[in-house]
Design a protein around this motif. Structure first.
Motif, PDB file in Angstrom:
ATOM      1  N   LYS A 126      42.384  36.969  40.715  1.00 20.98           N
ATOM      2  CA  LYS A 126      42.731  37.056  39.296  1.00 20.98           C
ATOM      3  C   LYS A 126      42.723  38.509  38.833  1.00 20.98           C
ATOM      4  O   LYS A 126      43.618  38.947  38.098  1.00 20.98           O
ATOM      5  N   MET A 127      41.720  39.262  39.265  1.00 22.21           N
ATOM      6  CA  MET A 127      41.644  40.684  38.894  1.00 22.21           C
ATOM      7  C   MET A 127      42.849  41.449  39.427  1.00 22.21           C
ATOM      8  O   MET A 127      43.425  42.292  38.732  1.00 22.21           O
ATOM      9  N   ALA A 128      43.223  41.157  40.670  1.00 18.65           N
ATOM     10  CA  ALA A 128      44.368  41.836  41.276  1.00 18.65           C
ATOM     11  C   ALA A 128      45.648  41.565  40.491  1.00 18.65           C
ATOM     12  O   ALA A 128      46.472  42.474  40.282  1.00 18.65           O
ATOM     13  N   LEU A 129      45.821  40.339  40.031  1.00 17.97           N
ATOM     14  CA  LEU A 129      47.004  39.996  39.235  1.00 17.97           C
ATOM     15  C   LEU A 129      46.980  40.715  37.892  1.00 17.97           C
ATOM     16  O   LEU A 129      48.020  41.187  37.414  1.00 17.97           O
ATOM     17  N   ASP A 130      45.803  40.790  37.274  1.00 16.61           N
ATOM     18  CA  ASP A 130      45.689  41.497  35.996  1.00 16.61           C
ATOM     19  C   ASP A 130      46.099  42.955  36.148  1.00 16.61           C
ATOM     20  O   ASP A 130      46.822  43.511  35.315  1.00 16.61           O
ATOM     21  N   ILE A 131      45.611  43.571  37.215  1.00 13.14           N
ATOM     22  CA  ILE A 131      45.913  44.984  37.454  1.00 13.14           C
ATOM     23  C   ILE A 131      47.393  45.164  37.757  1.00 13.14           C
ATOM     24  O   ILE A 131      48.050  46.064  37.219  1.00 13.14           O
ATOM     25  N   LYS A 132      47.922  44.308  38.606  1.00 11.13           N
ATOM     26  CA  LYS A 132      49.340  44.389  38.973  1.00 11.13           C
ATOM     27  C   LYS A 132      50.234  44.242  37.754  1.00 11.13           C
ATOM     28  O   LYS A 132      51.253  44.947  37.617  1.00 11.13           O
ATOM     29  N   ASN A 133      49.849  43.332  36.843  1.00 11.77           N
ATOM     30  CA  ASN A 133      50.690  43.054  35.668  1.00 11.77           C
ATOM     31  C   ASN A 133      50.310  43.887  34.443  1.00 11.77           C
ATOM     32  O   ASN A 133      50.901  43.720  33.373  1.00 11.77           O
ATOM     33  N   GLY A 134      49.320  44.760  34.594  1.00 12.18           N
ATOM     34  CA  GLY A 134      48.942  45.645  33.499  1.00 12.18           C
ATOM     35  C   GLY A 134      48.366  44.939  32.287  1.00 12.18           C
ATOM     36  O   GLY A 134      48.577  45.363  31.147  1.00 12.18           O
ATOM     37  N   ARG A 135      47.637  43.855  32.510  1.00 10.15           N
ATOM     38  CA  ARG A 135      47.076  43.102  31.394  1.00 10.15           C
ATOM     39  C   ARG A 135      45.888  43.827  30.768  1.00 10.15           C
ATOM     40  O   ARG A 135      45.244  44.657  31.394  1.00 10.15           O
ATOM     41  N   LYS A 136      45.600  43.458  29.552  1.00 11.58           N
ATOM     42  CA  LYS A 136      44.415  43.959  28.847  1.00 11.58           C
ATOM     43  C   LYS A 136      43.505  42.776  28.542  1.00 11.58           C
ATOM     44  O   LYS A 136      43.974  41.688  28.250  1.00 11.58           O
ATOM     45  N   ARG A 137      42.190  43.003  28.642  1.00 11.62           N
ATOM     46  CA  ARG A 137      41.226  41.959  28.313  1.00 11.62           C
ATOM     47  C   ARG A 137      40.150  42.514  27.392  1.00 11.62           C
ATOM     48  O   ARG A 137      39.907  43.716  27.356  1.00 11.62           O
ATOM     49  N   LYS A 138      39.515  41.618  26.659  1.00 12.22           N
ATOM     50  CA  LYS A 138      38.455  42.044  25.748  1.00 12.22           C
ATOM     51  C   LYS A 138      37.270  42.603  26.534  1.00 12.22           C
ATOM     52  O   LYS A 138      36.967  42.113  27.620  1.00 12.22           O
TER      53      LYS A 138
END
Length: 236
Positions: A120-132
């Motif tokens: 999940k972390m890898a996908l967030d980084i790949k897609n440039g997501r932001k989290r609280k």
């Protein structure tokens, strides 16, 4: 992150600038006594980033991340940078001075969950997501902070109190596994310095169970990550 970034030498930390070639810069650290180890704090001081680089933080823990994320975030902010992503990854605890290794089913469960979280972390980084931003750990209690700070003040000296029994074969496995160079072989005997980071690797991986601290680890089951082989640790 470039593995040249942090190096331990003669009890001092030397940091290099983060290379401009990296789009993301990540810090992953365990939560010990509700904080990151002092070694991590030293590594993160005075780091400089370029304006385009993004930062993610990961706190690993056996149940309570405490203020580990806040500790790391503080240093990123001190470097005039914001944190883009923050995570906690929970694994089976390994602090043998308090408890022995947990049952195999328990370890397998959390390792499986950790891999899902890493994906999940890898996908967030790949897609440039932001989290609280993450808050403090739910088990962290401010009223215990004074006691925690007392433990941290004596943190680096605990290794000096480790005892090595006559079971020791001087195989030097503990020397090879120590991430901060705190263990040496002197006149055929294992000796400990004054900058232990309490990873417990030396106790956990001693094949002869020769290392102990105040009799606390002697009868406790050792913890070895199921996907980490002994030879891999000593090839670093």
């Amino acid at each position: 992150m470039d593995n040249r970034f942090c190096a331990f030498n003669d009890k001092r930390i030397f940091a290099a600038e983060v290379s401009d070639e990296y789009e993301w810069v990540g810090f992953s650290a365990p939560s010990y006594f509700s904080h990151v180890p002092p070694y991590v704090e030293e590594c993160m001081k005075d780091v400089s980033y370029n304006e385009k680089q993004k930062v993610f933080l990961i706190a690993g823990c056996g149940g309570n991340r405490g203020l580990a994320i806040q500790d790391m975030r503080k240093h990123v902010h001190n470097s005039k940078k914001e944190v883009d992503l923050e995570y906690m990854v929970m694994l089976s605890g390994s602090y043998i001075l308090s408890y022995g290794s947990f049952p195999m089913w328990y370890q397998k469960f959390f390792i499986k969950q950790s891999y899902k979280k890493i994906h999940k972390m890898a996908l967030d980084i790949k897609n440039g997501r932001k989290r609280k931003p993450l808050g403090k750990g739910i088990f962290y209690k401010t009223k215990y902070e004074a006691a925690v700070q007392h433990s941290i003040a004596n943190y680096a000296m605990i290794g000096k109190q480790f005892k090595v029994s006559n079971k020791c074969s001087a195989c030097e496995a503990c020397i090879k596994i120590c991430p901060v160079g705190n263990i040496s072989l002197t006149d055929g005997k294992i000796t400990f310095g004054d900058h232990c980071n309490q990873c417990m690797g030396c106790i956990q991986w001693c094949q002869n169970h020769a290392i102990d601290y105040q009799g606390k680890a002697a009868k406790r089951k050792r913890y070895h990550h199921l996907d980490v082989k002994r030879q891999e640790l000593f090839q670093r």
